[in-house]
Design a protein around this motif. Structure first.
Motif, short mmCIF file in Angstrom:
data_model
loop_
_atom_site.label_atom_id
_atom_site.label_comp_id
_atom_site.label_asym_id
_atom_site.label_seq_id
_atom_site.Cartn_x
_atom_site.Cartn_y
_atom_site.Cartn_z
N LEU A 250 -2.91 2.34 8.44
CA LEU A 250 -2.02 2.71 7.13
C LEU A 250 -0.67 2.46 7.20
CD1 LEU A 250 -3.91 5.65 6.46
CD2 LEU A 250 -4.72 3.58 5.56
N LYS A 251 -0.33 2.02 5.57
CA LYS A 251 1.11 1.69 5.29
C LYS A 251 1.72 3.16 4.75
CE LYS A 251 2.17 -2.36 6.17
NZ LYS A 251 0.79 -2.43 6.31
N ASN A 252 1.15 3.19 4.19
CA ASN A 252 1.29 5.10 3.46
C ASN A 252 0.05 5.96 4.10
OD1 ASN A 252 2.79 4.73 0.45
ND2 ASN A 252 0.87 3.37 0.46
N TYR B 151 10.35 2.00 2.91
CA TYR B 151 9.53 2.74 4.74
C TYR B 151 10.54 1.93 5.56
CZ TYR B 151 5.36 0.95 2.19
OH TYR B 151 3.81 1.24 1.25
N GLY B 152 10.25 3.10 6.08
CA GLY B 152 11.19 2.90 8.17
C GLY B 152 11.55 4.45 8.10
N HIS C 286 4.95 3.59 9.54
CA HIS C 286 4.35 2.99 10.25
C HIS C 286 4.66 1.48 10.96
CE1 HIS C 286 4.47 -1.27 7.53
NE2 HIS C 286 5.78 -0.38 7.48
N GLU C 287 5.52 0.87 11.24
CA GLU C 287 5.76 0.01 11.90
C GLU C 287 6.22 0.70 13.47
OE1 GLU C 287 10.02 1.45 10.73
OE2 GLU C 287 8.05 0.70 9.51
N TYR D 17 11.83 3.63 -7.14
CA TYR D 17 12.53 4.46 -6.28
C TYR D 17 12.11 5.42 -5.02
CZ TYR D 17 12.20 10.37 -6.36
OH TYR D 17 12.25 11.16 -6.46
N GLY D 18 13.84 5.97 -4.30
CA GLY D 18 13.90 6.23 -3.24
C GLY D 18 14.01 5.17 -2.01
N ALA D 19 14.88 3.57 -2.54
CA ALA D 19 15.05 2.95 -2.19
C ALA D 19 16.69 3.11 -2.02
CB ALA D 19 15.89 1.52 -2.45
N ALA D 20 16.32 3.16 -0.03
CA ALA D 20 18.10 3.63 1.15
C ALA D 20 17.98 2.56 1.70
CB ALA D 20 17.30 4.47 1.53
N LEU D 21 19.36 2.07 2.31
CA LEU D 21 20.07 1.59 3.13
C LEU D 21 19.08 1.31 4.07
CD1 LEU D 21 23.70 1.69 1.97
CD2 LEU D 21 22.36 -0.16 0.93
N ALA D 22 19.10 0.39 4.82
CA ALA D 22 18.62 0.49 5.96
C ALA D 22 16.86 -0.01 6.68
CB ALA D 22 19.24 0.85 7.10
#
Length: 453
Positions: free
Chosen positions: A14-16, A239-240, A27-28, A174-179
């Protein structure tokens, strides 16, 4: 065992994933466990099929295999074998083909298992429906996110030298973050595909994509023929997870090729969130050609302007014209004067370093993250590169750089080494960082980012 294992396989795919709440992995990072559980499931299926076939043969009832419910089971077994073959072989050869085979045969297999054992009393139908329901729910959540983020959203494409493409989105999710990374959906390029890429910047929301094949090659070709084009698009994510650089006194960032998408994002994030402190950032980037600097030129200027950041760029495959055009007496004199005052690689002079050495046969940035396109593919290939960075024309000694970066750090401080690039680079970084862990030295933590899709 095979049916029970499908729940584990699906949860890890699952990705989520709910595991992200209780574990420090996205997930990765769980993908390797998903693959192990998947191969174990196939082994159970093979044992199950061989055992029952042997029993029917000993009993003289091989005709049982021609009954409808057994045919469903045979189809399910071969479907799972196809899933395993795609994961073990096709995945490394042609990822997009693997993805379609993986999904199609998984769906076929789980439906056939339900038809193979449809009796509610055996609980098999309940388990298959649960596994299918979990997978469908994850897909539904991702589809809803894509739909929401597609509202009034567009992407502007800009071709970059050597197969790069810059993507600027009208609005971030929403929630986008660098890297972190997000899945990009651009229907004009591939309507039925969403691919993951690392977030380079959030204002504006930016990605830099290296052209390999499939979607990335089609994306770059479109950008070359339609520079500045604005297309309808959407983003799903982010994600990440990785260690918080703010918890460390010094961060060493090492990237090969387009792996700089990750390290540039980390560096910019630290500068945004740690203004005014004394944290140190050592930024090392390996590229094949000098024109790759155009990929992150604006961001490198921001990093260069901050005294906490030391930038070290290595061009591993410079052309003869690049070396000769820059190897002037004034540059050499400047280099000589600079090296006489410092030997610390972390305090490299701003003057250009010209070290024409024999070309190496292999590069740490050769595979995986650098675009394989060697010939010019856009009019921007002839653009002048940045002239204010310290550039070394040879393959770097990563081990020496890491050791030099960690030496001198007080034992009461912490160092974070972060790498993004091909397997050869991450292996070198792992080994070098492990050698730097000493009982009386600073605390050292390692994070290697490597896409596995």
């Amino acid at each position: 065992m095979a049916i029970a294992n499908t729940l584990i396989v699906i949860t890890l795919a699952l990705k989520n994933t709910p595991l992200a709440v209780i574990a420090p992995w996205s997930h990765e990072r769980l993908n390797i466990l998903h693959r192990v559980a998947g191969f174990a499931t196939v082994i159970f299926v093979i044992i199950h099929a061989c055992s029952y076939t042997a029993v029917f043969g000993l009993q003289g009832r091989l005709s049982r295999l021609t009954e409808l419910d057994e045919i469903f089971g045979i189809i399910a077994g071969f479907s799972f074998l196809c899933v395993a073959f795609a994961g073990a072989v096709v995945r490394n050869w042609w990822y997009e083909l693997f993805y379609y085979l993986h999904i199609v045969f998984w769906m076929l297999g789980i439906v056939m298992v339900g038809l193979h054992q449809p009796e509610p009393s055996k609980k098999i139908l309940f388990l298959t429906c649960t596994a299918a329901g979990i997978w469908t729910l994850d897909r539904f959540i991702r589809l809803i996110r894509l739909a929401i983020n597609s509202a009034n959203n567009t992407v502007t494409l800009t071709p970059l030298p050597h197969g790069g493409t810059r993507l600027l989105f009208a609005k971030p999710p929403y929630g986008a973050a660098l890297a972190n990374h997000s899945f990009l959906w651009i229907p004009s390029i591939r309507a039925l595909e969403a691919h993951p890429f690392t977030i380079v910047a959030t204002n504006p929301f930016e990605f830099v994509v290296a052209a390999h094949d499939g979607f990335t090659r089609a994306l770059h070709n479109y950008a070359v023929h339609n520079p500045g084009a604005s297309l309808r698009a959407s983003v799903e994510g982010p994600y990440g997870k990785f260690p918080n650089p703010r918890d460390h006194d010094k961060v060493i960032l090492i990237a090969g090729g387009s792996g700089a998408s990750f390290t540039v994002g980390v560096a910019l994030s630290m500068l945004e969130q740690n203004s005014g402190n004394e944290k140190s950032i050592m930024f090392i980037w390996m590229i094949k050609h000098q024109t790759y600097l155009a990929w992150f030129s604006e961001h490198l200027e921001i990093l260069k302007s901050d005294p906490r950041v030391s930038i070290h760029i290595y061009v591993t495959r410079p052309s003869t014209s690049e070396i000769l055009s820059k190897n002037t007496p004034s540059t050499s004199d400047s280099f000589s004067r600079s090296t006489s005052t410092t030997s610390d690689p972390e305090k490299a002079p701003v003057a250009r370093l010209i070290i024409p050495l024999p070309m190496p046969t292999t590069d740490d940035e050769k595979k995986g993250f650098s675009s394989p396109i060697e010939s010019p593919v856009s009019p921007l290939d002839a653009a002048d590169p940045i002239d204010d960075f310290s550039i070394v024309y040879r393959r770097p000694d990563i081990t020496t750089l890491i050791k030099a970066g960690i030496e001198g750090v007080p034992s009461n401080q912490r160092v974070l080494v972060m790498s993004c690039g091909p397997q050869t680079l991450t292996t070198t970084v792992r080994n070098a960082t492990a050698d730097c862990v000493q009982p009386d030295g600073p605390g050292v933590e390692l994070h290697c980012e490597q896409f596995r899709w």
